[in-house]
Design an enzyme around this catalytic site. Sequence first.
Site, mmCIF file in Angstrom:
data_model
loop_
_atom_site.group_PDB
_atom_site.id
_atom_site.type_symbol
_atom_site.label_atom_id
_atom_site.label_comp_id
_atom_site.label_asym_id
_atom_site.label_seq_id
_atom_site.Cartn_x
_atom_site.Cartn_y
_atom_site.Cartn_z
ATOM 1 C CG ASP A 22 67.981 30.435 48.112
ATOM 2 O OD1 ASP A 22 67.200 30.894 47.279
ATOM 3 O OD2 ASP A 22 69.143 30.866 48.257
ATOM 4 C CG HIS A 137 65.937 44.659 45.163
ATOM 5 N ND1 HIS A 137 66.996 45.477 44.790
ATOM 6 C CD2 HIS A 137 66.172 44.324 46.448
ATOM 7 C CE1 HIS A 137 67.840 45.593 45.808
ATOM 8 N NE2 HIS A 137 67.363 44.925 46.826
ATOM 9 C CG HIS A 176 70.880 45.284 48.926
ATOM 10 N ND1 HIS A 176 70.513 45.061 50.237
ATOM 11 C CD2 HIS A 176 71.777 44.322 48.618
ATOM 12 C CE1 HIS A 176 71.153 43.979 50.690
ATOM 13 N NE2 HIS A 176 71.935 43.519 49.736
ATOM 14 C CE1 TYR A 307 68.725 42.221 54.124
ATOM 15 C CE2 TYR A 307 66.939 40.707 54.667
ATOM 16 C CZ TYR A 307 67.482 41.668 53.851
ATOM 17 O OH TYR A 307 66.777 42.123 52.755
HETATM 18 C C1 LIG Z 1 63.926 45.345 49.440
HETATM 19 O O1 LIG Z 1 64.742 44.223 49.595
HETATM 20 C C2 LIG Z 1 65.558 44.380 50.663
HETATM 21 C C3 LIG Z 1 66.993 44.086 50.264
HETATM 22 O O2 LIG Z 1 67.494 45.132 49.463
HETATM 23 O O3 LIG Z 1 67.712 44.053 51.468
HETATM 24 C C4 LIG Z 1 67.055 42.756 49.498
HETATM 25 C C5 LIG Z 1 68.491 42.301 49.314
HETATM 26 C C6 LIG Z 1 68.584 41.102 48.362
HETATM 27 C C7 LIG Z 1 69.974 40.547 48.421
HETATM 28 C C8 LIG Z 1 70.164 39.476 47.385
HETATM 29 N N1 LIG Z 1 71.536 39.004 47.437
HETATM 30 C C9 LIG Z 1 71.819 38.182 46.251
HETATM 31 C C10 LIG Z 1 73.278 37.760 46.293
HETATM 32 C C11 LIG Z 1 73.620 36.994 45.043
HETATM 33 N N2 LIG Z 1 75.052 36.628 45.084
HETATM 34 ZN ZN LIG Z 2 68.849 45.715 51.259
#
Ligand SMILES: COCC(O)(O)CCCCCNCCCN
Ligand SMILES: [Zn+2]
Length: 678
Positions: A22, A137, A176, A307
């Site tokens: 994924d 989130h 985010h 990350y």
């Molecule tokens: C607390 O969670 C930590 C975080 O905020 O880093 C999670 C980020 C999710 C990022 C999801 N991207 C989805 C892209 C769809 N095109």
């Molecule tokens: Zn984040």
Amino acid sequence: MASGTALIYDEKMATHKLLWSDPICDIEVPERLSSSYEQLKSYHLVERCVPVPAREGSEEEILLVHSLEHLEVAKSTQTMNEEELKRVSENYDAFFFHPSTYHCARLAVGATLQLVDAVMSGEVRNGMALVRPPGHHSQRNAANGFCLFNNVAIAAEYAKLKYGLQRILIVDWDVHHGQGIQYIFEEDPSVLYFSWHRYEHQEFWPSLKESDYDAVGLGKGKGFNINLPWNKVGMGNSDYLAAFFHVLLPMAFEFDPELVIVSSGYDSGIGDPEGQMNATPEVFAHLTHFLMQLANGKLCVILEGGYHLKSLGESVCMTVKTLLGDPVPQITGEMAPCLSAVESIQNVRAAHKPYWKWLAYEDTSFLQNLSTKSHLLKKANSNTSTEHETKITNNNNTVKVERFLELHMKNILFPVPPIKTATIGSEGSEHFLSEHVQLVKEMDKTEIKSLVSGFYADLVEEDKILLSLGSMLAILDKILKKEVCNGIAASPTAALSAAVALRHSVRFGFQRVLCVFVGDMQITPNTEDGKMLIINICEKEQPGKTSCKHCISLNWKEDAEGNDFFSAVLGFILPVAYSYQPNLTVIAVGPNRSLGISGISLLVALLQGLAESRIVAVIEDTEISLLQSVAKALGGASTPPFGIYVPPTQEKVKKIKALRDQFQQEWKMLQCSVKDGI
Ligand SMILES: COCC(O)(O)CCCCCNCCCN
Ligand SMILES: [Zn+2]
């Protein structure tokens, strides 16, 4: 005042992992946790912390925020096979289940609550919990964005219930938007939620209208939800600091929280694939340092995103080092926020004007022609990439970023001076000695005379003055040689001592010495060469003395009721000081000071973010209680109470604005509004 920093980590939280391919979720790997912990060990930071065990959050605690249905769905996944796990995961945006996810998520909740208990019970002053899956989130009835249970939201509800708290500040510096937290508290005035996030005019995930600056909260919660959208990538240290000086910190000090919880995501740091930002790890030391001045130091830092493993690990270490009270590393990069950041700052201040005393006199006239204005800005922004953007594009080649991080990390963690604060054991100093303070032997008269004879010799006729200069110089020398971090000297002539300290430091080789002088500064050294920057806070205009770039006088008489000095400290002094990037700070308090003890102590505490926390305080020897309070602030023994909050009067707001307009081209960290005519 509690002491010690808790560190909560349980390797079982590394079990949760993605079982299928994924491309969206595959960045949330177990190594995020283990490599951060290894990095902390490699810098010998783990052993300096108080280890607090994680525990499983109970179902009851999870139900403080989530629905029973959500809990049951999560619980049911423990026995699922891969096929079923994949199917249930597809019900959510960007989330994956593993058979251990439910257990790990309960550990993440429990670890967070253990940290709240350790801080609220006084077992430690502050701490950090390394947890996954993250939380900000997730929503009452849904997992989202790698998050199953909202650790930080549960922590806030838990703290209100168990400790009867009525004012909790949540700072979310993840790149985010923690929409989960916003939804949970948007009608709740007891929880102030601040988030900055990559937004790009709603282009960036989760691409919500309600992530913009005009989502200020609902009903009774209006004014208690603060969204600062970043509409461009490549934001850097100066943009983040400007956001703190001109948005978050004034709100936070007015709110006066009893507890501060950080949704600490490091994907807002350089090198991160999600954030694409430019801020370097040491900026998190500065952000942490600022938040440590609130809520009597009660600060709980909870891991969210991040990350790029190297960048994440360094930023985690910067955070923990600062929580431990170590000196704050020098910030790097040009101290000038970009146009897009300033526009967002201006917008969120305008949106919150109706709800905050400190914004009562905010100039929102730009809103009138907003239609053309924002259209112009968008057009301007779209075709001309700001300097940040270009930096990020050529930074994009990961080799360069990796190289940068390798080089950058080596020299960050400089040796911490063993002793924090030095003073002279002269008579009367016993009041302000605390365990952190080291006695420095006095200089002998001949040595002093030689040092001082160079200048101001005529001024030094009495032995008493000579001795006090000697003491101050003995302390200053320790700081200049980096044997101690900071020092405090009592003096019968603070102005003379400050002037001597400045000259001595420059002659010693320090090229940028900041002097904040409170009270009547009889002597003003020559600042033409830019090697000194003097900010003189005095009650009234000195006749015939106009401010110039390196010698600014700020007329301020503190309000009788309490401390109204925040707007000057946060809105003017810190932005100028950070723009100057001093490598030593001299704070001096002379006769007729026009500030209260709490205002001065807060200033000393906040100025420790500069010059690797190198500060020498020179204070009139009659000011016994001020000496005590400043020594405490320097020793880090306690965060000085900042007194009763009093909002600035219109006249004072105007004064700050006039100074800002006068100097914001020189000292660009002062910028918090886009000048007319783009
Ligand atoms: C607390 O969670 C930590 C975080 O905020 O880093 C999670 C980020 C999710 C990022 C999801 N991207 C989805 C892209 C769809 N095109
Ligand atoms: Zn984040």
